[in-house]
Design an enzyme around this catalytic site. Structure first.
Site, PDB file in Angstrom:
ATOM      1  N   LYS A 288      31.968  67.944  52.706  1.00  0.00           N
ATOM      2  CA  LYS A 288      32.359  69.196  53.376  1.00  0.00           C
ATOM      3  C   LYS A 288      31.638  70.424  52.822  1.00  0.00           C
ATOM      4  CE  LYS A 288      36.695  68.072  55.563  1.00  0.00           C
ATOM      5  NZ  LYS A 288      36.990  66.669  55.164  1.00  0.00           N
TER       6      LYS A 288
ATOM      7  N   GLU B 255      40.862  77.137  58.863  1.00  0.00           N
ATOM      8  CA  GLU B 255      42.134  76.433  58.953  1.00  0.00           C
ATOM      9  C   GLU B 255      41.959  75.112  58.228  1.00  0.00           C
ATOM     10  OE1 GLU B 255      39.990  75.930  61.611  1.00  0.00           O
ATOM     11  OE2 GLU B 255      39.984  73.766  61.197  1.00  0.00           O
TER      12      GLU B 255
ATOM     13  N   SER C 263      31.736  59.243  52.194  1.00  0.00           N
ATOM     14  CA  SER C 263      31.910  60.685  52.434  1.00  0.00           C
ATOM     15  C   SER C 263      32.618  61.434  51.316  1.00  0.00           C
ATOM     16  CB  SER C 263      32.649  60.900  53.753  1.00  0.00           C
ATOM     17  OG  SER C 263      33.893  60.212  53.758  1.00  0.00           O
TER      18      SER C 263
HETATM   19  C1  PLP Z   1      37.407  65.639  55.938  1.00  0.00           C
HETATM   20  C2  PLP Z   1      36.865  64.345  55.514  1.00  0.00           C
HETATM   21  C3  PLP Z   1      36.429  63.384  56.455  1.00  0.00           C
HETATM   22  C4  PLP Z   1      36.571  63.560  57.945  1.00  0.00           C
HETATM   23  O1  PLP Z   1      35.854  64.602  58.494  1.00  0.00           O
HETATM   24  P1  PLP Z   1      34.534  64.375  59.364  1.00  0.00           P
HETATM   25  O2  PLP Z   1      34.292  65.708  59.957  1.00  0.00           O
HETATM   26  O3  PLP Z   1      34.844  63.326  60.375  1.00  0.00           O
HETATM   27  O4  PLP Z   1      33.470  63.924  58.435  1.00  0.00           O
HETATM   28  C5  PLP Z   1      35.861  62.208  55.983  1.00  0.00           C
HETATM   29  N1  PLP Z   1      35.760  61.958  54.658  1.00  0.00           N
HETATM   30  C6  PLP Z   1      36.192  62.842  53.734  1.00  0.00           C
HETATM   31  C7  PLP Z   1      36.057  62.490  52.304  1.00  0.00           C
HETATM   32  C8  PLP Z   1      36.755  64.061  54.123  1.00  0.00           C
HETATM   33  O5  PLP Z   1      37.180  64.926  53.199  1.00  0.00           O
END
Ligand code: PLP
Length: 396
Positions: free
Chosen positions: A93, A115, A381
Site C-alpha cells: 500500500k 478512508e 502483498s
Molecule cells: C489491503 C491489502 C490487500 C488488498 O488490497 P488490493 O487493493 O486488492 O491489493 C492485499 N494484501 C494486503 C497485505 C493488504 O494490506
C-alpha cells in the site's frame, strides 16, 4: 482520443464496459482537476526522480524476488515470491500513498483525507503525511475503530486525526461516504487518497500506475535470475485489486503470461458469507465507477465476508472486471480455511509469515497445474504480523 488497452483506459476511464466517473455533481471539480493533471505530473522527470528516491530509501524498494525452493519442490515447479511484505509499513500500500502524497504536493494541496476499513490504508496514508508534514484526516467506521485498535493507535501516533463514521453499518462504506462529504466541502485545499484501484477515473489508472513498479521489478529480476523476462504465471490476491494490478501491469499485453486473480471465498462462494465478487457480482456502480459488485436484486450492496480485512470488499476495480469479462485473467477463490492453511504452510516451508490477504494467493497454488520448468510468481502483498491474533486461534 486515447486508445483503450488493458494497460490504459480510454479518456473517460473505461476498461471495456467498466470504469468511468459516476460522481455527485459537487465532486466534479475535484475529479476534473485530477483527471486533467495527473498524467502530466507523474510523467514529469522531477516527480519521477523524487518518487524513485522515496521508493528506494523510504519504502525499501526494490523488494526481492525470492525463489522459494522448498515451496517449489512441494509444487513441482519454480515459485518466486515478490516480497512486498518487506516494504515499509508491511505491505504494497505504501507504493500508492507515496505516489499520491507527491501528487498532492504538486497540486498544492495542504490537507489529506482517506478512508480505511481495517486501517492498513489509513496507516500507509498517515505515514506519508507524517513524512511530508501534511495534515491527515482518516475516516473510519466506528465499528472498525473498535475492531482495529492497533492500527488506530498507529495512525494517531503518526499524527493523523481518526474520525469515526457513525452512520449505517459503521464500517468501510460509511467511512467512504464521510470522506466524500469532506472532499465536497474542501474542494480547494484537500486531496483524497484512495487506497486501491477503485473509485472514479482517474483513480483506478493512477493507483495502477503507482503499483506497476511491482511488475516492472519482477520483469527485470526474473530476467537476471533466469534469462527470461516473462513468467509463466503471476498470481495475486484481489480485494479492490491494487497489488494484483501492480503485479500484472507489465504483463497485461504479454498473452503468454497467465494472470491469476484470487478472491476471498469467505466461508464458501455460495455460503452467503463471501467476498468473491467476480463469481457473485453483477455490473453496478460503487464508489464512483461502474464495475462488478455484490448487490441485491434492487441494487443494494451486499455485506461481504472474509477472514482477511483487506479482501472484505463488495466490489473489484474496473480493470479487474474487464480482465474477468474478457477472460484475460483467470479468477479463482480461496476460503478462509484454505487461506489459513496456506499461511501455515508458507511459515513452515519458508520461514515467512504472510498476511492473510496474500495467503489467498498462495492457496491458489494448490488448484493450478504447473510443469517443472515454469516460473510462477506469487505477489506476497504483505506480512502477517497484523494477523497474528487470527492465526493464534488456529495454533494447536
Ligand atoms: C489491503 C491489502 C490487500 C488488498 O488490497 P488490493 O487493493 O486488492 O491489493 C492485499 N494484501 C494486503 C497485505 C493488504 O494490506
Amino acid at each position: 482520443m486515447k486508445k483503450q488497452t488493458y494497460t490504459t483506459p480510454n479518456e473517460y476511464g473505461y476498461y471495456g464496459s467498466f470504469g468511468g466517473a459516476y460522481i455527485p455533481e459537487m465532486l466534479h471539480r475535484n475529479v476534473e482537476e485530477l483527471k486533467t493533471r495527473y498524467l502530466d505530473i507523474i510523467n514529469d522527470p522531477s516527480f519521477k526522480k523524487e518518487l524513485d528516491e522515496l521508493l528506494a530509501d523510504y519504502a525499501g524498494r526494490p523488494t526481492p524476488l525470492y525463489l522459494a525452493k522448498r515451496l517449489s519442490a512441494q509444487f513441482g515447479t519454480n515459485i518466486y515470491l515478490k516480497r512486498e511484505d518487506l516494504c515499509h509499513t508491511g505491505a504494497h500500500k505504501i507504493n500508492n500513498t507515496i505516489g499520491q502524497i507527491l501528487l498532492a504536493e504538486k497540486l498544492g494541496k495542504k490537507r489529506i483525507i482517506a478512508e480505511t476499513g481495517a486501517g492498513q490504508h489509513g496507516v500507509a496514508t498517515a505515514t506519508v503525511c507524517a513524512l511530508k508534514g501534511i495534515q491527515c484526516i482518516v475516516y473510519m467506521g466506528e465499528k472498525d475503530i473498535e475492531r482495529q485498535a492497533p492500527n488506530v493507535a498507529r495512525m494517531k501516533m503518526l499524527g493523523a486525526t481518526v474520525v469515526p463514521a457513525l452512520s449505517g453499518s459503521k464500517t468501510l462504506k460509511d467511512a467512504t461516504n464521510e470522506a466524500i462529504r469532506d472532499w465536497i466541502n474542501h474542494p480547494d485545499d484537500t486531496h483524497y487518497i484512495i487506497g486501491s484501484v477503485v473509485g472514479p477515473h482517474p483513480y483506478p489508472d493512477m493507483v495502477t500506475l503507482f503499483q506497476s513498479v511491482i511488475s516492472k521489478e519482477i520483469r527485470a529480476q526474473l530476467k537476471e535470475k533466469t534469462g527470461t523476462e516473462l513468467p509463466s504465471s503471476v498470481v495475486a490476491c484481489v480485494g479492490g485489486g491494487s497489488n494484483a494490478a501492480g503485479a500484472f501491469y507489465h504483463f497485461l499485453d504479454e498473452k503468454e503470461v497467465e494472470l491469476v486473480a484470487v478472491e476471498a471465498a469467505g466461508l464458501g462462494v455460495n455460503s452467503g458469507q463471501s467476498a468473491a465478487t467476480s463469481q457473485l457480482g453483477r455490473p453496478g456502480i460503487l464508489h464512483g465507477s461502474k464495475s462488478l459488485l455484490m448487490q441485491t436484486e434492487d441494487g443494494q450492496v451486499v455485506e461481504p465476508h472474509s477472514i482477511s480485512a483487506g479482501l472484505d470488499y463488495p466490489g473489484i476495480g474496473p480493470l479487474h472486471a474487464h480482465l474477468f469479462e474478457t477472460g484475460r485473467a483467470k479468477f479463482l477463490s480461496a476460503t478462509d480455511q484454505e487461506a489459513v492453511e496456506a499461511a501455515f504452510n508458507l511459515a513452515k516451508m519458508e520461514g515467512i509469515i504472510p498476511a492473510l490477504e496474500s495467503s489467498h494467493a498462495l492457496s491458489a497454488l494448490t488448484r493450478l497445474s504447473f510443469s517443472k520448468n515454469d516460473h510462477v510468481v506469487v505477489c506476497l502483498s504483505g506480512r502477517g504480523d497484523k494477523d497474528l491474533a487470527t492465526y493464534m486461534k488456529y495454533i494447536k
